[in-house]
Design an enzyme around this catalytic site. Sequence first.
Site, PDB file in Angstrom:
ATOM      1  N   GLY A  14      -8.426  -6.066  -5.429  1.00 39.59           N
ATOM      2  CA  GLY A  14      -7.262  -4.912  -5.569  1.00 39.59           C
ATOM      3  C   GLY A  14      -5.992  -6.098  -5.357  1.00 39.59           C
TER       4      GLY A  14
ATOM      5  CE  LYS B 182       4.843  -9.820  -2.081  1.00 39.23           C
ATOM      6  NZ  LYS B 182       2.960 -10.471  -2.365  1.00 39.23           N
TER       7      LYS B 182
ATOM      8  CD  GLU C  60       7.566  -3.960   7.444  1.00 37.68           C
ATOM      9  OE1 GLU C  60       8.350  -3.771   7.964  1.00 37.68           O
ATOM     10  OE2 GLU C  60       7.007  -5.503   6.958  1.00 37.68           O
TER      11      GLU C  60
HETATM   12  N1  HSE Z   1      -0.242  -9.766  -5.937  1.00 27.63           N
HETATM   13  C1  HSE Z   1       0.016  -9.303  -4.329  1.00 27.63           C
HETATM   14  C2  HSE Z   1      -0.326 -10.720  -3.250  1.00 27.63           C
HETATM   15  C3  HSE Z   1       0.288  -8.302  -3.579  1.00 27.63           C
HETATM   16  O1  HSE Z   1      -1.696 -11.003  -3.684  1.00 27.63           O
HETATM   17  O2  HSE Z   1      -0.190 -11.220  -2.577  1.00 27.63           O
HETATM   18  C4  HSE Z   1       1.040  -7.598  -2.518  1.00 27.63           C
HETATM   19  O3  HSE Z   1       1.851  -7.617  -2.515  1.00 27.63           O
END
Ligand code: HSE
Length: 401
Positions: A182, A200, A124
């Site tokens: 982060g 994705k 998920e």
């Molecule tokens: N680097 C990814 C983003 C982290 O900024 O969406 C989450 O998958």
Amino acid sequence: MAKIAVLGYGTVGSGVAEVLDVNGACVEDSAGEKIEIKYILDLRDFPGDKHESQVVHDFDVILNDPEIEVVCETMGGIEPAFTFEKKALESGKSVCTSNKELVAAHGPELVELAKKNNVSYLFEASVGGGIPVLRSMNDSIRHERLDSITGILNGTTNYILTKMDQEGADFDAVLKVAQDKGYAERNPEADIEGHDACRKTAILASIMSGQFVKHDDIYTEGITKITGEDFEYARELNMAIKLLGSCKREDGKFFAMVAPFLIPFDNSLSMVNGVFNAIDVHGNMLGDVMYYGKGAGKKATASAVVADVIDIVRHKGKHIDWNLRNVPAEVAPINDDIRNFFVRCDASAETGAKELFGDVKQVKSDKVSGEFAFITPEMTEKDFKEKYEKLRGVRSYLRLL
Ligand code: HSE
């Protein structure tokens, strides 16, 4: 009591521990039993950390412990994560992961391996951070024939584009903030060049098609060429600029792509700002359903990993199946895809632009000079590319949703 191991005590792994610490009672209520971290695998030690005593450096300790039912892989990257996940599944342990790189590269194979061993493979957190989109696709709307998926799938780039739009912020400075928060990948190129959104998209497209959509087959553009002037024009058009990952079935073909798009303000995706992600899924009976939430960051992503752990604990002794076979999907080249394009060129190129593209609609901005900017009639990607390459004095282009 279900005992689990967490592989990697970085941003997401430490977030999983935090979610279980803070929400332990709710997690127990949801899973039907207490869930406890027995091991945390990391190369480092964490003196003074609450979970210091659970840290191990040898994966075999976890593999050989029959008490461990679920392995959460939050290390990222292909190896050694791939080997660890395979070994865990082969030894009868379920695996859940936030590792989009690995799921995009080997997800269908790992789902098959889980099935063979009557355990589960859930991921998920690999798409949309904390948004429960994959479980919903696999469960609540699995009976739908999905026609299209369009999403803002990368929090870092959406954060950057939002700050550039709303504050006129400098690209590099905003990227640094996203890294500090982060959100960004270790190598931020993966974010800004669209590779993370592409992975994705590949995962979503695989679940939509039921077959393995390889990320290498998805046409991908990032956001590095977007400038402040693009936002000036976008405002004139009542549109926002967003990096979109999309896939759709059309005329018997399956298309997938990642690129920045101009999106009209009356489309909900245009209102998704900052680190938030949104995914619009269109089902043949359902119509559009939109998933929205925090797409990156420690706690949101970790919450999605914990949701997978709970699902696995609730389905002990069973394989949670996906409509996903490990056979390659055929992705059509984008050449035949049809849309309008927004083009910027030197003011001197106006006549040439009109000759090449025909009935164009000029876009003016008081804030930009020396340019002729216009929207093309609807045309195929192939036709656009041929004409764009012929136009002298071209500066940039964007697609319109
Ligand atoms: N680097 C990814 C983003 C982290 O900024 O969406 C989450 O998958």
